[in-house]
Design an enzyme around this catalytic site. Structure first.
Site, short mmCIF file in Angstrom:
data_model
loop_
_atom_site.label_atom_id
_atom_site.label_comp_id
_atom_site.label_asym_id
_atom_site.label_seq_id
_atom_site.Cartn_x
_atom_site.Cartn_y
_atom_site.Cartn_z
N THR A 134 -14.48 9.40 62.63
CA THR A 134 -15.41 8.28 62.82
C THR A 134 -14.93 7.28 63.87
O THR A 134 -13.72 7.08 64.04
CB THR A 134 -15.59 7.53 61.47
OG1 THR A 134 -16.20 6.27 61.72
CG2 THR A 134 -14.28 7.28 60.76
N GLU A 136 -14.96 4.30 63.42
CA GLU A 136 -14.26 3.23 62.70
C GLU A 136 -12.75 3.31 62.93
O GLU A 136 -12.03 2.34 62.73
CB GLU A 136 -14.55 3.30 61.20
CG GLU A 136 -15.93 2.79 60.83
CD GLU A 136 -16.11 1.30 61.07
OE1 GLU A 136 -15.37 0.51 60.49
OE2 GLU A 136 -16.99 0.92 61.86
N TYR A 158 -11.52 2.26 54.33
CA TYR A 158 -12.25 3.47 54.75
C TYR A 158 -11.63 4.03 56.03
O TYR A 158 -11.32 5.21 56.13
CB TYR A 158 -13.73 3.12 54.98
CG TYR A 158 -14.52 4.18 55.71
CD1 TYR A 158 -14.95 5.34 55.07
CD2 TYR A 158 -14.82 4.04 57.08
CE1 TYR A 158 -15.67 6.32 55.76
CE2 TYR A 158 -15.53 5.01 57.76
CZ TYR A 158 -15.96 6.15 57.10
OH TYR A 158 -16.66 7.13 57.77
N LYS A 162 -9.66 7.53 56.72
CA LYS A 162 -10.16 8.49 57.71
C LYS A 162 -9.10 8.76 58.78
O LYS A 162 -9.12 9.80 59.43
CB LYS A 162 -11.44 7.96 58.36
CG LYS A 162 -12.67 8.09 57.45
CD LYS A 162 -13.19 9.53 57.43
CE LYS A 162 -14.51 9.66 56.70
NZ LYS A 162 -15.05 11.02 56.72
P1 NAP Z 1 -23.41 9.72 53.26
O1 NAP Z 1 -24.88 9.75 53.48
O2 NAP Z 1 -22.78 8.56 52.58
O3 NAP Z 1 -23.02 11.07 52.47
C1 NAP Z 1 -21.76 11.24 51.90
C2 NAP Z 1 -21.77 12.48 51.06
O4 NAP Z 1 -20.48 12.64 50.44
C3 NAP Z 1 -22.79 12.47 49.91
O5 NAP Z 1 -23.29 13.77 49.75
C4 NAP Z 1 -21.93 12.08 48.73
O6 NAP Z 1 -22.45 12.52 47.49
C5 NAP Z 1 -20.68 12.86 49.05
N1 NAP Z 1 -19.49 12.41 48.33
C6 NAP Z 1 -18.98 11.17 48.25
N2 NAP Z 1 -17.86 11.17 47.49
C7 NAP Z 1 -17.69 12.43 47.08
C8 NAP Z 1 -16.74 13.08 46.25
N3 NAP Z 1 -15.72 12.42 45.68
N4 NAP Z 1 -16.85 14.41 46.04
C9 NAP Z 1 -17.89 15.12 46.59
N5 NAP Z 1 -18.83 14.56 47.36
C10 NAP Z 1 -18.72 13.24 47.60
O7 NAP Z 1 -22.64 9.88 54.66
P2 NAP Z 1 -23.18 10.45 56.06
O8 NAP Z 1 -23.73 9.31 56.84
O9 NAP Z 1 -23.99 11.65 55.82
O10 NAP Z 1 -21.80 10.82 56.76
C11 NAP Z 1 -21.23 12.12 56.60
C12 NAP Z 1 -19.74 12.03 56.91
O11 NAP Z 1 -19.56 11.57 58.25
C13 NAP Z 1 -18.96 11.09 56.03
O12 NAP Z 1 -17.67 11.65 55.87
C14 NAP Z 1 -18.85 9.82 56.86
O13 NAP Z 1 -17.69 9.10 56.49
C15 NAP Z 1 -18.75 10.39 58.26
N6 NAP Z 1 -19.28 9.59 59.35
C16 NAP Z 1 -20.54 9.07 59.28
C17 NAP Z 1 -21.05 8.37 60.36
C18 NAP Z 1 -22.44 7.81 60.35
O14 NAP Z 1 -22.74 6.95 61.18
N7 NAP Z 1 -23.33 8.30 59.49
C19 NAP Z 1 -20.27 8.22 61.53
C20 NAP Z 1 -19.00 8.78 61.57
C21 NAP Z 1 -18.52 9.48 60.48
P3 NAP Z 1 -23.56 11.65 46.68
O15 NAP Z 1 -24.87 11.97 47.35
O16 NAP Z 1 -23.43 12.17 45.31
O17 NAP Z 1 -23.18 10.22 46.84
O1 F7E Z 2 -22.59 -1.81 59.37
C1 F7E Z 2 -22.98 -5.39 60.11
C2 F7E Z 2 -21.66 -4.92 59.51
O2 F7E Z 2 -22.65 -0.69 57.14
C3 F7E Z 2 -22.78 -1.95 60.75
C4 F7E Z 2 -20.70 4.27 58.25
O3 F7E Z 2 -21.59 5.36 58.38
O4 F7E Z 2 -20.69 3.90 60.60
C5 F7E Z 2 -20.96 3.28 59.37
O5 F7E Z 2 -20.13 2.16 59.17
C6 F7E Z 2 -22.50 -3.39 61.18
C7 F7E Z 2 -21.20 -3.96 60.61
O6 F7E Z 2 -22.09 0.64 59.24
C8 F7E Z 2 -25.10 -6.29 57.31
O7 F7E Z 2 -20.79 -6.02 59.28
C9 F7E Z 2 -24.54 -7.15 59.22
O8 F7E Z 2 -20.54 -4.67 61.62
O9 F7E Z 2 -24.38 -0.08 58.90
P1 F7E Z 2 -23.00 -0.46 58.57
P2 F7E Z 2 -20.54 0.69 59.65
O10 F7E Z 2 -19.72 -0.27 58.90
O11 F7E Z 2 -20.50 0.61 61.14
C10 F7E Z 2 -19.35 4.38 60.77
C11 F7E Z 2 -19.26 5.05 62.13
C12 F7E Z 2 -18.87 5.20 59.65
O12 F7E Z 2 -18.03 6.09 59.81
C13 F7E Z 2 -19.27 4.78 58.27
O13 F7E Z 2 -19.16 5.87 57.37
O14 F7E Z 2 -23.55 -4.20 60.65
N1 F7E Z 2 -23.90 -5.95 59.11
N2 F7E Z 2 -25.27 -7.37 58.12
C14 F7E Z 2 -24.24 -5.40 57.93
N3 F7E Z 2 -23.89 -4.22 57.39
C15 F7E Z 2 -24.42 -3.90 56.18
N4 F7E Z 2 -24.13 -2.70 55.62
N5 F7E Z 2 -25.26 -4.76 55.51
C16 F7E Z 2 -25.64 -5.98 56.03
O15 F7E Z 2 -26.38 -6.74 55.42
#
Ligand code: NAP
Ligand code: F7E
Length: 380
Positions: A134, A136, A158, A162
């Protein structure tokens, strides 16, 4: 013989899109889902025809958990996948400050459990592994834009978990010759994004405000900047990363960054509502500055309940994080040159896709409310 893929986190946003993508490519897809007291397979239900329909048997769900080594090892032993996509994680950055130990267990050690199972079972030369790394990891960014060589500076439990997962993936690749790769994916969103990530929270709230189901949305840091793409484009890259001639780590991003505040404006604008922001810090507010009633009517929305000067965005400090990631901007040149990374969705396309979908969902809620049903409150 069809290739077999095992997807952890299959019920999540990326797991669902990746399953669809791989099924279309003719893969046999196995997904790991957690047991839950409520159904948690909404995002993949359309892919699953049950255990008894023999006509479509390419999608299989198994119970499992990233914290359970024996379970993961047994599943990998039974399935013997050609490719593992390790997407499961406690993926919410803010929540990781509340549940740091669990986040480390699932996100860091969970990755080790997958790698160790592949090694233990002697599948090093058969099974390729994609690790969901990620942006992050860059946290307090050391350079702009961020590429594969930019040093990491994680800013949350987190991101630290990661970071372990990133390096253990590199280590197992170097130590045991496993085809294991990190995709360093920047934020990617979609209509099926989790409801408490900021983009989806915004598109849901704007839809409710436009339909007179909610007055105002409370947000945290509006100044944060993110490099937002569409999840559909990103899952294709996960697959391409595992098809490449050698295992490597890749940045996948759009190369454009946008403030949260501007995402809010774009979402309102989709419905014909122009916003201006006034004030600073916790006192900042988003105020309606003009309304295009005709644009709204074309979407079948009646905005007559809204007025110029009405406050529709406020700040709630509960959404601030103890340590914030201020700016993410990825440099995807390596993926563009070597993997042919090209995206279909621009940021306005992403906003349109999410708004269109959430308006439809909220119109359903509106219909239910008008017919005497109580609409569920969601924690945001
Ligand atoms: P998500 O919607 O939060 O999905 C996470 C998945 O992991 C869900 O299926 C969840 O199950 C499962 N999970 C959580 N804890 C678990 C556990 N202990 N055992 C088995 N399954 C578990 O995340 P996503 O946005 O699809 O992201 C997929 C991956 O990419 C994650 O690893 C995330 O950290 C990473 N990532 C995401 C982004 C992004 O912007 N979306 C960017 C960079 C990296 P439940 O449905 O039961 O909760
Ligand atoms: O926040 C700001 C918050 O929670 C984005 C995950 O998929 O992407 C995700 O992480 C920004 C942050 O995503 C609210 O402070 C303002 O600066 O949508 P987010 P994230 O933290 O960037 C990365 C790449 C991952 O890997 C993660 O798994 O938005 N923000 N106001 C807020 N954020 C939330 N959630 N809620 C608010 O009300």
């Amino acid at each position: 013989m069809a290739k077999k893929a095992l997807i952890t986190g299959v019920t999540g946003q990326d797991g669902a899109y990746l399953s669809e993508f791989l099924l279309n490519k003719g893969y046999e897809v196995h997904g790991i889902k957690r047991r839950s007291s409520l159904f948690n397979t909404d995002r993949v239900d359309h892919l699953f025809d049950g255990h008894h329909d023999k006509s479509r048997h390419n999608f299989h769900l198994h119970f499992g958990d990233m914290t359970d080594s024996m379970n993961l090892t047994r599943l990998i032993s039974d399935i013997r996948p050609d490719e593992i996509y390790n997407l499961a994680a406690q993926s919410h950055v803010h929540v990781s400050f509340e549940t740091p130990e669990y986040t480390a267990n699932a996100d860091a050690l969970g990755t080790l459990r997958i790698l160790e199972a592949v090694k233990f079972l002697g599948l090093e030369s058969k099974t390729r592994i994609y690790q969901a790394s990620t942006s992050e990891l860059y946290g307090k960014v050391q350079e702009i834009p961020q590429n594969e060589k930019t040093p990491f500076y994680p800013r949350s439990p987190y991101a630290v978990a990661k970071m372990y997962a990133y390096w253990i993936t590199v280590n197992y690749r170097e130590a045991y010759n496993i085809f294991a790769c990190n995709g360093i994916l920047f934020n990617h969103e979609s209509p099926i994004r989790g409801e408490t990530f900021v983009t989806r929270k915004i598109t849901r709230a704007v839809s409710k405000i436009a339909l007179n189901l909610q007055d105002c949305v409370y947000l945290g840091n509006l100044n944060a900047k993110r490099d937002w793409g569409h999840a559909k484009d990103y899952v294709k890259m996960m697959w391409l990363i595992l098809q490449y001639k050698e295992p490597k780590d890749w940045v996948i991003a759009t190369g454009q960054t946008t403030m949260v505040r501007d995402f809010v404006k774009l979402a309102f604008l989709y419905c014909g509502i122009e916003l201006e922001f006034k004030g600073q810090g916790v006192d900042e507010i988003g105020v309606i500055s003009s309304i295009d009633y005709q644009k709204a009517l074309n979407l079948n929305i009646d905005l007559s309940h809204l007025k110029i000067g009405q406050v529709v965005v406020k700040i709630d400090p509960r959404y601030f994080r103890p340590t914030e990631v201020d700016l993410l901007l990825g440099d995807p040149s390596k993926a563009q040159n070597e993997l042919g990374w090209k995206r279909e969705f621009s940021l306005p396309d992403l906003v349109d896709d999410m708004m269109q979908s959430d308006l439809k969902l909220m119109k359903r809620d509106q219909f239910l409310q008008n017919n005497g049903y109580k609409i569920m409150r969601y924690y945001e």
